[in-house]
Design a protein around this motif. Structure first.
Motif, PDB file in Angstrom:
ATOM      1  N   VAL A   9       0.955  -1.204  -0.140  1.00  0.00           N
ATOM      2  CA  VAL A   9       0.048  -0.038   0.103  1.00  0.00           C
ATOM      3  C   VAL A   9       0.903   1.076   0.040  1.00  0.00           C
ATOM      4  O   VAL A   9       1.999   0.952   0.329  1.00  0.00           O
ATOM      5  CB  VAL A   9      -1.095   0.029   1.302  1.00  0.00           C
ATOM      6  N   GLY A  10       0.227   2.362  -0.576  1.00  0.00           N
ATOM      7  CA  GLY A  10       1.099   3.656  -0.548  1.00  0.00           C
ATOM      8  C   GLY A  10       0.059   4.835  -0.408  1.00  0.00           C
ATOM      9  O   GLY A  10      -1.081   4.413  -0.176  1.00  0.00           O
ATOM     10  N   TRP A  11       0.627   5.860  -0.731  1.00  0.00           N
ATOM     11  CA  TRP A  11      -0.283   6.857  -0.683  1.00  0.00           C
ATOM     12  C   TRP A  11      -0.509   7.716  -2.001  1.00  0.00           C
ATOM     13  O   TRP A  11      -1.294   8.229  -2.355  1.00  0.00           O
ATOM     14  CB  TRP A  11       0.265   8.354   0.242  1.00  0.00           C
ATOM     15  N   THR A  12       0.741   7.528  -2.902  1.00  0.00           N
ATOM     16  CA  THR A  12       0.648   8.227  -4.108  1.00  0.00           C
ATOM     17  C   THR A  12       1.340   7.170  -5.016  1.00  0.00           C
ATOM     18  O   THR A  12       2.072   6.283  -4.651  1.00  0.00           O
ATOM     19  CB  THR A  12       1.383   9.640  -4.297  1.00  0.00           C
ATOM     20  N   GLU A  62      -7.714   5.125  -5.235  1.00  0.00           N
ATOM     21  CA  GLU A  62      -9.000   5.850  -4.908  1.00  0.00           C
ATOM     22  C   GLU A  62      -9.438   7.026  -5.691  1.00  0.00           C
ATOM     23  O   GLU A  62     -10.558   7.565  -5.816  1.00  0.00           O
ATOM     24  CB  GLU A  62      -8.996   6.011  -3.457  1.00  0.00           C
ATOM     25  N   ALA A  63      -8.277   7.623  -6.372  1.00  0.00           N
ATOM     26  CA  ALA A  63      -8.650   9.013  -6.818  1.00  0.00           C
ATOM     27  C   ALA A  63      -7.542   9.349  -7.829  1.00  0.00           C
ATOM     28  O   ALA A  63      -6.339   8.802  -7.742  1.00  0.00           O
ATOM     29  CB  ALA A  63      -9.048  10.100  -5.842  1.00  0.00           C
ATOM     30  N   GLY A  65      -5.138  12.886  -8.778  1.00  0.00           N
ATOM     31  CA  GLY A  65      -5.111  14.365  -8.724  1.00  0.00           C
ATOM     32  C   GLY A  65      -4.016  14.910  -9.807  1.00  0.00           C
ATOM     33  O   GLY A  65      -3.370  13.956 -10.663  1.00  0.00           O
ATOM     34  N   VAL A  66      -3.956  15.966  -9.927  1.00  0.00           N
ATOM     35  CA  VAL A  66      -3.039  16.605 -10.662  1.00  0.00           C
ATOM     36  C   VAL A  66      -2.049  17.591  -9.947  1.00  0.00           C
ATOM     37  O   VAL A  66      -2.604  18.478  -9.206  1.00  0.00           O
ATOM     38  CB  VAL A  66      -3.623  17.517 -11.840  1.00  0.00           C
ATOM     39  N   ASP A  67      -0.736  17.301 -10.162  1.00  0.00           N
ATOM     40  CA  ASP A  67       0.218  18.262  -9.389  1.00  0.00           C
ATOM     41  C   ASP A  67       0.950  19.099 -10.466  1.00  0.00           C
ATOM     42  O   ASP A  67       0.979  18.903 -11.559  1.00  0.00           O
ATOM     43  CB  ASP A  67       1.215  17.229  -8.737  1.00  0.00           C
ATOM     44  N   PHE A  89      -1.241  12.049 -10.771  1.00  0.00           N
ATOM     45  CA  PHE A  89      -0.957  11.081  -9.882  1.00  0.00           C
ATOM     46  C   PHE A  89      -2.196  10.354  -9.266  1.00  0.00           C
ATOM     47  O   PHE A  89      -3.276  10.760  -9.447  1.00  0.00           O
ATOM     48  CB  PHE A  89       0.052  11.233  -8.810  1.00  0.00           C
ATOM     49  N   LEU A  91      -3.993   8.391  -5.980  1.00  0.00           N
ATOM     50  CA  LEU A  91      -4.090   8.411  -4.535  1.00  0.00           C
ATOM     51  C   LEU A  91      -4.445   7.029  -4.101  1.00  0.00           C
ATOM     52  O   LEU A  91      -5.079   6.311  -4.422  1.00  0.00           O
ATOM     53  CB  LEU A  91      -5.273   9.431  -4.076  1.00  0.00           C
ATOM     54  N   SER A 120      10.289   9.039  -6.784  1.00  0.00           N
ATOM     55  CA  SER A 120      10.953   8.686  -5.638  1.00  0.00           C
ATOM     56  C   SER A 120       9.976   9.227  -4.613  1.00  0.00           C
ATOM     57  O   SER A 120      10.321   9.004  -3.355  1.00  0.00           O
ATOM     58  CB  SER A 120      12.199   9.691  -5.789  1.00  0.00           C
ATOM     59  N   SER A 121       8.956   9.953  -4.721  1.00  0.00           N
ATOM     60  CA  SER A 121       8.064  10.671  -3.816  1.00  0.00           C
ATOM     61  C   SER A 121       6.888   9.305  -3.436  1.00  0.00           C
ATOM     62  O   SER A 121       6.189   9.466  -2.623  1.00  0.00           O
ATOM     63  CB  SER A 121       7.480  12.056  -4.064  1.00  0.00           C
ATOM     64  N   LEU A 123       6.254   6.317  -2.092  1.00  0.00           N
ATOM     65  CA  LEU A 123       6.801   5.450  -1.048  1.00  0.00           C
ATOM     66  C   LEU A 123       5.792   4.333  -0.749  1.00  0.00           C
ATOM     67  O   LEU A 123       4.580   4.432  -0.874  1.00  0.00           O
ATOM     68  CB  LEU A 123       7.370   5.924   0.159  1.00  0.00           C
ATOM     69  N   MET A 124       6.038   3.090  -0.733  1.00  0.00           N
ATOM     70  CA  MET A 124       5.274   2.113  -0.610  1.00  0.00           C
ATOM     71  C   MET A 124       5.519   1.111   0.656  1.00  0.00           C
ATOM     72  O   MET A 124       6.708   1.166   1.150  1.00  0.00           O
ATOM     73  CB  MET A 124       5.340   1.061  -1.727  1.00  0.00           C
TER      74      MET A 124
END
Lengths: 216, 337
Positions: A9-12, A62-63, A65-67, A89, A91, A120-121, A123-124
């Motif tokens: 699992v991860g955040w992005t 889950e979603a 986003g645009v950075d 990216f 979510l 690199s951002s 992370l899992m």
């Protein structure tokens, strides 16, 4: 068939469309096979290719986003110009990996390098490492969250040319580029090319050496 | 591979820390929107990983006097830009530099410091604020900007083995340096390993760079709209430890509890126990008094239980600054093992 199932699992997460070089950078909804081999290589701390193990995967998020990001374009006279571009990216990526080589169990329990899914951002964290039985289930099953080679009968979805893995050289070379269906959502599938995970109730398509040789 | 694993919560009351530029489709032409992700009905605000890295870099310059690698420079020697001997931020944050087609060499260094974006733990009510520029003659110029109040979560890892260790292996991410750097590494009294393929800075320099990076956390400053929002972005809750693997074990310890950011103490305890074999230092938990104090008792109880159970790992529950300064010592000692 006994396989190793790794839940991460991860955040992005983000997976670049290979055809977009500048401007807007969309993300693929699911990782290409090459990203999965990159992740396994990071876990092992050594280069892993389809010759070492076959892999299957199911990833959901889950979603989207645009950075906005700044890039620095370097020129040969040692000056740099900044530019801002938009990058998509995903979510909360949730990834189930299936590996036919059970010896990777210890590797995912103690991964060598930090595990990333994309950049690199991204992370899992390894949530669970478990040996499971994949079955052959005839008839209807749901499949998705993965990519499937174009020739596969009974599969439908957007097509994208993607690499199977990358060489370990400078510059890296994409190897085994071919057309894949990119299955973001689950679809109903009737054929026998997928294995079946009884516990999670979905089909698993195994990518790897056998698949390459069959299709060539 | 030994990594610092860190988790943090940043309290952001009435903040607009990272903006996405003009809001296309807003009522007025000059509305500045914050960075956000829509998920279902809720909106989650975030600060990009790139922005957080910029905060770290600039804080390291301000607090510890790091000399940052310039982006523009003159060509004096072969490759001056990517210089991890001279510039500690090139070492710790990595680089990529195409030297040109003629020489055919591209230098890349995988960043030993990796961080996630900061993401709000719960969905956020984003407020639209209205302002005017009226100090000039004539009509005032109205403008709008968004801001929010939330708690942001973030994780990071620092590869301690890679800090101050540069390879010339012909592999993407590992071609950190070439022979052109020889003068530099001789000046810095580096050790040579692997038949000359790896160059390592002296231990005290590596220890300083790694412990500075941790030590800057309580003093970190950055973010957009600081003139009108002045958010203290230093972590209010922090977990720090060294692991002998690359797993990022603290990703699930902040949860949305009925719209409030909260700490899942059970999950924190579980990962410490599950990964006891991989944890090679003590675990330091720092918390600022006044921030989610309702978890103080649960955290103290968890710390006691773990300290009574485990032999090799101890958990320390301290203030943020104490936890950071003790952990800085742990990081420094790591290099002197």
């Amino acid at each position: 068939m006994k396989v190793l199932r790794v839940h991460l699992v991860g955040w992005t997460a983000s997976f670049r469309y290979p055809i977009f070089i500048t401007g807007y950078q969309p993300t693929l909804p699911v990782p290409p096979v090459s990203t999965i081999y990159g992740l396994i290589s990071a876990a092992k701390g050594d280069y892993v290719t389809p010759l070492n193990t076959k892999v299957g995967y199911v990833m959901r998020s889950e979603a989207k986003g645009v950075d906005l990001e700044t890039i620095y374009m370097l020129s040969t006279d040692n000056s740099a110009k900044s530019n801002v571009y938009k990058r998509e990216f995903l979510l909360n990526p949730d990834l189930y990996l299936y590996l036919t080589d059970l010896s990777f169990k210890e590797i995912f329990k103690k991964p060598e390098y930090p595990l990333l899914l994309g950049r690199s951002s991204d992370l899992m964290m390894v949530e669970e490492v478990k040996e499971v039985d994949l079955m052959q289930k005839h008839g209807n099953k749901r499949v998705g969250g993965t990519v499937v080679p174009f020739e596969e009968e009974g599969i439908w979805g957007p097509l994208q040319a993607l690499p199977m893995y990358f060489s370990n050289t400078i510059p890296r070379e994409a190897i085994g580029i071919k057309s894949y269906y990119v299955l973001e959502n689950f679809i109903e599938y009737d054929g026998d090319s997928f294995w079946y995970d009884d516990e999670l109730d979905w089909g698993v398509y195994l990518h790897g050496q056998e698949n390459i040789s069959q299709k060539q | 591979m030994n990594n610092v694993n860190g988790f943090m919560l940043i309290d952001a009351p009435a903040s607009a820390l990272n903006n996405a530029g003009p809001d296309i489709g807003a009522k007025t032409e000059n509305t500045i929107a914050v960075k956000k992700i829509r998920r279902g009905r809720g909106e989650y605000v975030y600060v990009s990983g790139q922005a957080f890295r910029f905060w770290m870099r600039s804080s390291l310059e301000n607090v510890f006097g790091w000399e940052l690698s310039p982006i523009e420079r003159e060509a004096k020697i072969a490759f001056t830009a990517a210089d991890p001997f001279k510039y500690p931020d090139d070492d710790v944050f990595g680089y990529m530099r195409a030297i040109g087609k003629k020489s055919g060499i591209t230098l890349t260094r995988v960043s030993p410091f990796k961080c996630s974006p900061l993401i709000s733990v719960t969905p956020v009510n984003i407020v639209n604020d209205f302002g005017v520029m009226a100090r000039h003659e004539g009509d005032p110029v109205p403008y709008e900007h968004e801001f929010y109040s939330t708690v942001l979560k973030g994780i990071f890892s620092l590869d301690l083995d890679s800090v101050g260790r540069f390879s010339s292996e012909n592999k993407t991410g590992y071609m950190n340096i070439t022979e052109a750097y020889k003068k530099e590494w001789e000046e810095h009294n580096c050790f040579i390993e692997d038949d000359g393929r790896t160059v390592v800075l002296p231990l005290e320099i590596r220890a300083k760079r790694a412990s500075d990076l941790i030590g800057v956390l309580p003093y970190i400053f950055g973010g957009a709209k600081q003139t009108s929002h002045l958010t203290d972005v230093s972590p209010k809750f922090l977990v720090l430890t060294i692991l002998n693997c690359g797993n990022n074990i603290f990703m699930n310890i902040a949860v949305d509890d009925k719209g409030e950011a909260s700490i899942n103490v059970k999950a924190l305890k579980e990962v410490i126990l599950d990964y006891r074999e991989n944890i090679v230092s003590d675990v330091y938990i720092g918390k600022r008094e006044g921030f989610i104090d309702e978890y103080n008792e649960d955290l103290k109880q968890m710390v006691d239980e773990i300290n009574n159970t485990l032999e090799n790992v101890k958990v320390h529950f301290l203030t943020v600054n104490e936890a950071v300064s003790k952990f800085q010592q742990v990081v420094s000692d790591f290099y002197k093992r």
